[in-house]
Design an enzyme around this catalytic site. Structure first.
Site, mmCIF file in Angstrom:
data_model
loop_
_atom_site.group_PDB
_atom_site.id
_atom_site.type_symbol
_atom_site.label_atom_id
_atom_site.label_comp_id
_atom_site.label_asym_id
_atom_site.label_seq_id
_atom_site.Cartn_x
_atom_site.Cartn_y
_atom_site.Cartn_z
ATOM 1 N N LYS A 22 32.588 5.409 -8.607
ATOM 2 C CA LYS A 22 32.177 5.171 -7.623
ATOM 3 C C LYS A 22 30.675 4.712 -7.228
ATOM 4 O O LYS A 22 30.943 4.083 -6.246
ATOM 5 C CB LYS A 22 32.789 5.945 -7.600
ATOM 6 C CG LYS A 22 33.017 7.320 -5.641
ATOM 7 C CD LYS A 22 33.581 7.455 -5.799
ATOM 8 C CE LYS A 22 33.873 9.496 -6.442
ATOM 9 N NZ LYS A 22 33.722 10.034 -4.286
ATOM 10 N N SER A 23 29.932 5.154 -7.241
ATOM 11 C CA SER A 23 28.321 4.935 -7.043
ATOM 12 C C SER A 23 28.445 3.928 -6.124
ATOM 13 O O SER A 23 27.850 3.483 -5.583
ATOM 14 C CB SER A 23 27.600 5.260 -7.388
ATOM 15 O OG SER A 23 27.688 7.059 -6.767
ATOM 16 N N GLY A 95 31.118 12.131 1.133
ATOM 17 C CA GLY A 95 29.471 11.776 1.567
ATOM 18 C C GLY A 95 28.939 11.181 1.290
ATOM 19 O O GLY A 95 27.766 10.299 2.280
ATOM 20 N N ARG A 123 30.245 19.226 5.455
ATOM 21 C CA ARG A 123 29.461 18.954 4.615
ATOM 22 C C ARG A 123 27.582 18.871 5.520
ATOM 23 O O ARG A 123 27.839 18.217 6.452
ATOM 24 C CB ARG A 123 29.284 18.155 3.728
ATOM 25 C CG ARG A 123 30.620 18.304 2.817
ATOM 26 C CD ARG A 123 30.869 17.286 1.552
ATOM 27 N NE ARG A 123 29.863 17.210 0.801
ATOM 28 C CZ ARG A 123 29.905 15.897 -0.232
ATOM 29 N NH1 ARG A 123 30.845 15.483 -0.337
ATOM 30 N NH2 ARG A 123 28.400 15.651 -1.532
ATOM 31 N N SER A 171 18.192 13.741 -4.041
ATOM 32 C CA SER A 171 19.475 13.521 -4.483
ATOM 33 C C SER A 171 19.540 12.206 -4.232
ATOM 34 O O SER A 171 18.609 11.605 -2.958
ATOM 35 C CB SER A 171 20.008 14.092 -2.315
ATOM 36 O OG SER A 171 20.862 13.678 -2.094
ATOM 37 N N ASP A 319 27.315 15.827 -10.767
ATOM 38 C CA ASP A 319 28.881 15.718 -10.713
ATOM 39 C C ASP A 319 29.411 16.254 -11.865
ATOM 40 O O ASP A 319 30.755 16.169 -11.593
ATOM 41 C CB ASP A 319 29.246 14.335 -10.309
ATOM 42 C CG ASP A 319 28.838 13.924 -9.171
ATOM 43 O OD1 ASP A 319 28.082 14.736 -8.023
ATOM 44 O OD2 ASP A 319 28.379 12.577 -8.930
ATOM 45 N N LYS A 346 28.667 20.295 -2.476
ATOM 46 C CA LYS A 346 29.460 19.086 -2.682
ATOM 47 C C LYS A 346 30.927 19.233 -1.917
ATOM 48 O O LYS A 346 31.013 19.771 -1.216
ATOM 49 C CB LYS A 346 29.759 19.174 -4.248
ATOM 50 C CG LYS A 346 27.952 19.002 -5.115
ATOM 51 C CD LYS A 346 28.212 17.506 -4.559
ATOM 52 C CE LYS A 346 26.786 17.464 -5.838
ATOM 53 N NZ LYS A 346 25.519 16.696 -4.915
ATOM 54 N N ARG A 350 31.858 24.644 -5.407
ATOM 55 C CA ARG A 350 32.284 24.230 -6.634
ATOM 56 C C ARG A 350 31.464 25.193 -7.597
ATOM 57 O O ARG A 350 32.528 25.341 -8.209
ATOM 58 C CB ARG A 350 31.072 22.997 -7.934
ATOM 59 C CG ARG A 350 32.467 21.311 -6.863
ATOM 60 C CD ARG A 350 31.812 20.326 -7.816
ATOM 61 N NE ARG A 350 32.642 19.401 -6.432
ATOM 62 C CZ ARG A 350 32.383 17.854 -6.714
ATOM 63 N NH1 ARG A 350 31.405 17.305 -7.741
ATOM 64 N NH2 ARG A 350 32.915 17.077 -6.197
ATOM 65 N N ARG A 391 37.127 16.675 -8.818
ATOM 66 C CA ARG A 391 36.643 16.698 -9.974
ATOM 67 C C ARG A 391 37.068 18.862 -10.716
ATOM 68 O O ARG A 391 37.256 18.359 -11.956
ATOM 69 C CB ARG A 391 35.090 16.911 -10.209
ATOM 70 C CG ARG A 391 34.477 15.573 -9.361
ATOM 71 C CD ARG A 391 32.788 14.907 -10.172
ATOM 72 N NE ARG A 391 32.985 13.876 -9.145
ATOM 73 C CZ ARG A 391 33.138 12.510 -9.106
ATOM 74 N NH1 ARG A 391 33.991 12.427 -10.941
ATOM 75 N NH2 ARG A 391 32.700 11.995 -8.688
#
Ligand code: S3P
Length: 441
Positions: A22-23, A95, A123, A171, A319, A346, A350, A391
């Site tokens: 995904k990134s 995000g 967020r 980050s 993640d 997130k 989570r 997730r």
């Protein structure tokens, strides 16, 4: 509302390739759209998040051809080629898309608005708004620096101001935002990190022929250069393989191979953590594909034991904690996670979502402000709520492999943001999962 209904027991086997990273998929669209010339992408993740990024750049006039099967062709026209979008750019659940794109949009001569779904709208965006403001960007947001973000256009020929910045949290999204804004800045933009975060942006920029200087934790980029179109082969997402790794480790008799997985060391902390817990994980066929390390990963059922997760591994497995909590739930002894407060901001909180879900199926877990303590033991089964977070939904589905009765996971529609086809692939590998239309609990 989609729910997962998962019958207890079973094992995972076979050889599977999970969807693309995904990134990297987000970044391939962003950088390909800013490059001069054609960028051909294979292995692109056709999940809702990365498709939102693709649609957003199309809405800014970029010519992007997309065929199913993960093939994308971008006919890029360079850093100054984006056009004003006619409407707000909707980024769904992502995000990453919002924090990276605001860096690009801060450098444009036109105004824009970025919006997202209910989760994204809650967020924190101050972490990117504040350094971008230091660079001279003007960004209005809703209360407490949450989306939607309104980005003012810059006066013609006015660059952003290059800065040196130390982000308050580790980050990759902040670092990447500032690197992208740095493309439009009048000198060298430097980011000094206090921990290791994923480096896909830096690697991919190099693939586009754009120089990025790295010196330990310091990353520097100069503005005003040119990205040159390239080919990108997106490997399978290590974060998506994590559910299969944990499922195979905890289900007796399992033996599964996950192929063509990106194992960039800034992402692969899950492999170290599960190995420390006693997991039998072997890498084969290690190779480099387009500047990213890739391998096939074989995972066999193992007796796991609890550990204190080393804090330096937290950002490189950030993640994967829903899956790690599931591994800890059936491990012998205690697992402690700390220095992981980021988990609270997130797609959901989570820590709280996993505490509630695991408690509902009889697992002993105590949440802490920056992590949790899990004591492994028997798992009952029951109904748990993923709170729309992909997730936790997939992690809790895998826990059924060791449950005494079925596990029903509610509110699973967002699994398709990162892992379209999860239930089918998991069912083929041996998980007793069906997707049903239901009501949230
Ligand atoms: C991402 C970075 C991480 C991660 C997210 C994707 C990225 O967030 O949690 O899912 O692609 O840069 P942070 O950088 O905020 O830790």
């Amino acid at each position: 509302m989609l729910n997962f209904q998962v019958s207890p027991g079973g094992s995972l086997s076979g050889s599977i390739r999970v969807p693309g990273d995904k990134s990297m998929s987000h970044r391939s669209i962003i950088l390909g759209s800013l490059a001069v010339g054609d960028t051909e992408i294979s292995g692109f993740l056709e999940g809702e998040d990365s498709l939102c990024t693709l649609a957003a750049f199309r809405a800014m006039g970029v010519n992007i051809e997309h065929e199913s099967g993960g093939h994308v062709l971008i006919r890029g026209q360079g850093l100054q080629s984006l056009q004003a979008p006619k409407e707000a750019l909707y980024l769904g659940n992502s995000g990453t898309a919002m924090r990276l794109m605001v860096g690009v949009l801060a450098g444009q001569a036109f105004p824009s608005q970025l919006t997202g779904d209910a989760s994204l709208s809650g967020r924190p965006m101050g972490r990117v708004i504040n350094p971008l403001a230091q660079m001279g960007a003007v960004i209005d947001s809703a209360a407490e620096q949450r989306p939607p973000l309104n980005i003012q256009g810059r006066a013609a020929h006015e660059s952003l101001k290059a800065i040196t910045y130390t982000p308050p949290v580790v980050s990759a999204q902040i670092k990447s935002c500032l690197l992208l804004a740095g493309l439009y800045a009048d000198g060298e933009t430097t980011i000094i990190e206090t921990g290791i975060s994923r480096d896909h942006t830096e690697r991919m920029l190099k693939g586009f022929g754009y120089e990025v200087k790295k010196d330990g934790m310091t990353t520097t980029i100069a503005g005003g250069g040119t990205l040159t179109g390239t080919r990108i082969d997106v490997p399978a997402d290590v974060s998506s393989t994590a559910f299969f790794m944990v499922g195979a480790l905890i289900a007796p008799g399992s033996d599964i191979t996950l192929t063509h997985v990106g194992i960039n060391p800034t992402r692969a902390g899950i492999i170290d953590i599960l190995t420390m817990m006693g997991g039998d994980i072997t890498l084969a066929n290690e190779r480099e594909v387009g500047g990213e390390p890739v391998a096939d990963i074989r995972v066999r059922a193992s007796e796991l034991h609890g550990i204190d997760v080393p804090t330096h591994l937290v950002p490189v497995a950030i993640d994967e904690f829903p899956a790690i909590f599931v591994a800890a739930a059936v491990a012998t002894g205690r697992t402690t996670v700390s220095d992981a407060a980021e988990l609270r901001v997130k797609e959901s909180d989570r820590i709280q979502v996993m505490v509630d879900a695991l408690t509902a199926v009889g697992v002993s877990i105590e949440g802490r402000p920056d992590g949790a303590v899990v004591d492994g033991g028997p798992v009952r089964g029951g109904q748990v709520n993923s709170h729309g977070d992909h997730r936790p939904a997939m992690a809790m589905a895998m826990l059924a492999l060791r449950a005494e009765t079925p596990i029903v996971v509610t509110d699973c529609d967002n699994v398709s943001t990162s892992f379209p086809g999860f239930a089918e692939l998991a069912a083929n590998a041996g998980l007793g999962i069906t997707v049903v239309n239901g009501e949230a609990n």
